[in-house]
Design a protein around this motif. Structure first.
Motif, PDB file in Angstrom:
ATOM      1  N   PRO A 238      -1.188   5.723 -20.643  1.00 22.80           N
ATOM      2  CA  PRO A 238      -0.154   7.349 -20.851  1.00 22.80           C
ATOM      3  C   PRO A 238      -0.125   7.594 -19.024  1.00 22.80           C
ATOM      4  O   PRO A 238      -0.355   7.854 -18.416  1.00 22.80           O
ATOM      5  N   LEU A 239       1.488   8.902 -19.351  1.00 21.32           N
ATOM      6  CA  LEU A 239       1.907   9.673 -18.248  1.00 21.32           C
ATOM      7  C   LEU A 239       0.928  10.055 -17.257  1.00 21.32           C
ATOM      8  O   LEU A 239       0.513   9.820 -16.121  1.00 21.32           O
ATOM      9  N   GLU A 240      -0.289  10.400 -18.344  1.00 18.99           N
ATOM     10  CA  GLU A 240      -1.519  11.116 -17.456  1.00 18.99           C
ATOM     11  C   GLU A 240      -2.567  10.516 -16.769  1.00 18.99           C
ATOM     12  O   GLU A 240      -2.888  11.317 -15.973  1.00 18.99           O
ATOM     13  N   ALA A 241      -2.789   9.350 -16.778  1.00 17.66           N
ATOM     14  CA  ALA A 241      -4.101   8.368 -16.491  1.00 17.66           C
ATOM     15  C   ALA A 241      -3.079   7.454 -15.584  1.00 17.66           C
ATOM     16  O   ALA A 241      -2.195   6.731 -15.497  1.00 17.66           O
ATOM     17  N   LYS A 242      -3.899   7.664 -14.242  1.00 17.89           N
ATOM     18  CA  LYS A 242      -4.172   6.975 -13.357  1.00 17.89           C
ATOM     19  C   LYS A 242      -5.072   5.742 -13.155  1.00 17.89           C
ATOM     20  O   LYS A 242      -5.636   6.058 -12.811  1.00 17.89           O
ATOM     21  N   SER A 243      -5.140   4.438 -12.851  1.00 18.20           N
ATOM     22  CA  SER A 243      -5.922   3.750 -13.164  1.00 18.20           C
ATOM     23  C   SER A 243      -5.813   3.358 -11.192  1.00 18.20           C
ATOM     24  O   SER A 243      -6.860   2.943 -11.253  1.00 18.20           O
ATOM     25  N   LEU A 244      -4.998   4.027 -10.379  1.00 21.57           N
ATOM     26  CA  LEU A 244      -5.546   4.074  -8.884  1.00 21.57           C
ATOM     27  C   LEU A 244      -5.506   5.127  -8.071  1.00 21.57           C
ATOM     28  O   LEU A 244      -4.937   6.499  -9.237  1.00 21.57           O
ATOM     29  N   PRO A 245      -5.686   6.118  -7.307  1.00 25.95           N
ATOM     30  CA  PRO A 245      -5.944   7.207  -7.272  1.00 25.95           C
ATOM     31  C   PRO A 245      -4.084   7.952  -6.092  1.00 25.95           C
ATOM     32  O   PRO A 245      -4.303   7.154  -5.964  1.00 25.95           O
ATOM     33  N   LEU A 246      -4.133   8.925  -6.389  1.00 26.40           N
ATOM     34  CA  LEU A 246      -3.215   9.358  -6.658  1.00 26.40           C
ATOM     35  C   LEU A 246      -2.349   8.600  -5.222  1.00 26.40           C
ATOM     36  O   LEU A 246      -1.229   8.679  -5.311  1.00 26.40           O
ATOM     37  N   THR A 247      -3.528   8.825  -4.170  1.00 26.77           N
ATOM     38  CA  THR A 247      -2.848   8.500  -2.553  1.00 26.77           C
ATOM     39  C   THR A 247      -1.602   7.442  -3.014  1.00 26.77           C
ATOM     40  O   THR A 247      -0.936   6.817  -1.969  1.00 26.77           O
ATOM     41  N   VAL A 248      -2.456   5.725  -3.700  1.00 22.76           N
ATOM     42  CA  VAL A 248      -2.042   5.020  -3.966  1.00 22.76           C
ATOM     43  C   VAL A 248       0.207   5.110  -4.241  1.00 22.76           C
ATOM     44  O   VAL A 248       1.023   4.674  -3.530  1.00 22.76           O
ATOM     45  N   TYR A 249       0.088   6.293  -5.106  1.00 21.50           N
ATOM     46  CA  TYR A 249       1.994   6.563  -5.855  1.00 21.50           C
ATOM     47  C   TYR A 249       2.363   7.233  -4.823  1.00 21.50           C
ATOM     48  O   TYR A 249       3.307   8.190  -4.586  1.00 21.50           O
ATOM     49  N   ASP A 250       1.367   7.862  -3.360  1.00 16.18           N
ATOM     50  CA  ASP A 250       1.796   8.945  -2.800  1.00 16.18           C
ATOM     51  C   ASP A 250       2.695   8.971  -1.934  1.00 16.18           C
ATOM     52  O   ASP A 250       4.182   7.997  -1.641  1.00 16.18           O
ATOM     53  N   ARG A 251       3.859   9.758  -1.265  1.00 22.12           N
ATOM     54  CA  ARG A 251       4.352   9.788   0.152  1.00 22.12           C
ATOM     55  C   ARG A 251       4.509   8.981   0.493  1.00 22.12           C
ATOM     56  O   ARG A 251       3.459   8.490   0.822  1.00 22.12           O
ATOM     57  N   GLN A 252       5.426   8.325   1.217  1.00 20.17           N
ATOM     58  CA  GLN A 252       5.509   7.554   2.789  1.00 20.17           C
ATOM     59  C   GLN A 252       5.301   7.474   4.002  1.00 20.17           C
ATOM     60  O   GLN A 252       4.954   6.558   4.544  1.00 20.17           O
ATOM     61  N   ILE A 253       5.686   9.011   4.371  1.00 17.41           N
ATOM     62  CA  ILE A 253       5.135   8.976   5.605  1.00 17.41           C
ATOM     63  C   ILE A 253       4.562  10.170   5.916  1.00 17.41           C
ATOM     64  O   ILE A 253       4.457  11.795   4.746  1.00 17.41           O
ATOM     65  N   ASP A 254       4.234  10.595   7.164  1.00 20.42           N
ATOM     66  CA  ASP A 254       3.497  12.124   6.810  1.00 20.42           C
ATOM     67  C   ASP A 254       3.992  12.898   8.620  1.00 20.42           C
ATOM     68  O   ASP A 254       3.644  13.626   8.868  1.00 20.42           O
ATOM     69  N   ASN A 255       5.013  12.326   9.157  1.00 25.52           N
ATOM     70  CA  ASN A 255       5.439  12.935  10.454  1.00 25.52           C
ATOM     71  C   ASN A 255       6.826  12.593  10.999  1.00 25.52           C
ATOM     72  O   ASN A 255       7.593  10.933   9.501  1.00 25.52           O
ATOM     73  N   VAL A 256       7.864  13.874  10.562  1.00 28.16           N
ATOM     74  CA  VAL A 256       9.287  13.060  11.097  1.00 28.16           C
ATOM     75  C   VAL A 256       9.203  13.206  12.839  1.00 28.16           C
ATOM     76  O   VAL A 256       8.941  14.539  13.213  1.00 28.16           O
ATOM     77  N   ILE A 257       9.756  12.117  13.438  1.00 34.08           N
ATOM     78  CA  ILE A 257      10.459  12.487  14.504  1.00 34.08           C
ATOM     79  C   ILE A 257      12.043  13.086  14.805  1.00 34.08           C
ATOM     80  O   ILE A 257      12.471  11.992  14.599  1.00 34.08           O
TER      81      ILE A 257
END
Length: 525
Positions: free
Chosen positions: A35-54
């Motif tokens: 279901p939508l609430e269930a994640k088979s992998l940790p949230l970080t796997v689906y997380d944003r693609q970047i942490d920094n912008v130059i």
């Protein structure tokens, strides 16, 4: 499917090491995703693609005018800025007076006039309010680290740093200047200096610059380069990189639960069951959908035909999808339905589309959906002629322009991937050919639904379609949805039918499957 307008699913073959399924590949029942609430992998796997912008400064965060009110034209001013002497000035190897003098000599100008022109240009610098607002949004909503990186001389930087508000400059972790680094873009050394000094991972960093040559160098080092062409485009690309597309898509689906209706490309709203069942399959959440749980056979329309005969017959397509997705039919009822379907073959032994012998129609995607139903229940061997025809459709690319009731080639491949996910026989016989056919479409044109179906189909044979994944991510709307894509059509009239909720549900499902496979493949590497 839809009547004189209708619809349907898909299949695959062969053996090449590139597309060989992983040993761990297994077949699993349809209709049982988390279901939508269930994640088979940790949230970080689906997380944003970047942490920094130059960010570049000039012509990105700051604007300026080359009309200086002097005798030096904008064209000449830009030519000076592209000269080798000016490059040395920006790298801190020349003083301001030396740079002006060399420019005057090279372009046959008066040194005082050169100085006056550049001071006027420097004084015209002003921050772009829209970009400054975007910086604040990125910082506040995403906690992204911001950096600036500019080709700028020490004297010009001294002026520029007093132009913006202190609270705006405070958004940056650091500001890197070519004068201090003794290097300039697009030289790789300058980029390496910034990355090492800031201690940031290039793969998790975006770089925004108005000059393509600088962006190319950044990309060559692994940064996600964005060419500044307009504010709207840059804002969209950055928001795509910092957002979590899966969470945002799921939020949209929950907000519009039970309201996601289909619509034709002519603007007619349809109350139909087929898209609802596919949304249920993609999300595993019955609270999102509104469909009729028929006691036996299913109908595409919920309450009579629209743009076709009012009394619309039950069809094998919707019935097969209902039997593989919904949990309300007993094994006995399913077997009874399969018994009836087995009698609905034409002279070639191919399954028909309707439970109505007065409407003799065949569609390979409908056949795939029926095969998926039969193979899910251990009776696929009863439809050998139908399977063989689907194989020929795949082998000879007969689906290239869509089918009678379905739009586009990706629809056929998507539904065929469902069959491969439940049938070991289908996977062994056509899995390799299927993988090749899917790969043939990587990067091809397609709406959001087509890309989502393509990405999903690839993951079924353990292939990551990274090119279309990135394209799909960029298509996501601000509200978390994806633009409507077309899936089926009225066969006799070519009126297309789509559902934005279905597009969004399949996009979310495809992106999740892609991320899970990507993580799995990395663990094997």
């Amino acid at each position: 499917m839809v009547s004189s307008g209708e619809h349907s699913p898909v299949e695959s073959v062969e053996a090449s090491p590139i597309f060989s399924p992983l040993p761990s590949t297994s077949v699993s029942p349809l209709g049982t995703p988390p279901p939508l609430e269930a994640k088979s992998l940790p949230l970080t796997v689906y997380d944003r693609q970047i942490d920094n912008v130059i960010f570049d400064l000039g012509d990105v965060l700051f604007t300026w005018s080359a009309n200086t009110g002097t005798s030096i034209s904008p064209k000449t001013l830009h030519s000076i800025l592209r000269s080798s002497n000016w490059f040395e000035y920006e790298k801190g190897n020349l003083s301001e007076e030396e740079a002006y003098g060399l420019a005057a000599a090279e372009f046959s100008l008066d040194t005082p006039e050169v100085g006056a022109a550049f001071r006027a240009a420097r004084d015209s610098l002003q921050s772009d309010p829209s970009m400054v607002t975007l910086l604040h949004e990125l910082k506040e909503n995403s906690d992204i680290q911001l950096f600036a990186m500019s080709n700028i001389s020490a004297p010009d930087w001294e002026v520029l740093r007093h132009k913006g508000r202190p609270e705006d400059w405070a958004l940056f972790e650091r500001v890197f200047t070519s004068a201090a680094a003794r290097e300039r873009k697009p030289n790789l050394g300058y980029f390496r200096h910034v990355l090492e000094s800031a201690g940031i991972d290039p793969r998790r960093t975006a770089f925004v610059d108005d000059k393509l040559e600088n962006v190319v160098s950044a990309r060559s080092l692994g940064l996600k380069g964005i060419v500044f062409t307009s504010f709207d485009e840059v804002a969209r690309e950055l928001k795509t990189l910092v957002r979590n597309p899966i969470i945002d898509g799921e939020r949209y689906l929950r907000y519009h639960a039970k309201e996601m209706k289909s619509v034709t490309d002519t603007g007619v709203v349809l109350e139909e069951n087929f898209a609802q069942l596919l949304i249920l399959e993609a999300t595993g959440d019955p609270n999102l959908v509104d469909y009729i749980r028929y006691p036996r056979l299913s109908n595409f329309f919920k309450s009579g035909g629209v743009l076709t005969t009012a009394s619309f017959p039950y069809d094998l397509d919707t019935t097969s999808i209902a039997c593989t997705v919904s949990d309300h039919l007993s094994p006995e009822v399913k077997n009874d339905i399969m018994n009836e379907i087995s009698t609905l073959k034409n002279k070639d032994g191919i399954i028909q589309t309707y439970f109505d012998v007065t409407r003799p129609r065949i569609d390979p995607i409908v056949c795939v959906n029926v095969l998926t139903f039969f193979y899910s229940n251990g009776r696929g061997g009863e439809l050998r002629e139908t399977f063989n025809w689907v194989y020929e459709v795949l082998k000879n690319r007969a689906y290239t322009n869509g089918t009678l009731y379905y739009y586009g080639p990706d629809t056929f491949l998507y539904f065929l991937s469902r069959l491969l996910s439940v049938s070991i026989y289908a996977r062994q016989r056509i899995g390799q050919l299927f993988a090749k056919r899917v790969a043939e479409h990587f990067g091809a044109e397609g709406d959001a639904l087509a890309l989502a179906m393509r990405i999903h189909a690839a993951t079924v044979v353990d292939v990551c379609d990274s090119r279309d994944y990135e394209r799909l991510a960029k298509m996501q709307n601000e509200d978390g949805s994806w633009p409507i894509g077309w899936i089926y059509k009225y066969g006799a009239r070519d009126i297309l039918i789509g559902n934005q909720g279905l597009t969004t549900a399949l996009a979310v499902s495809a992106m999740r499957s892609y991320k899970e496979l990507e993580l799995c493949l990395r663990s094997f590497a």
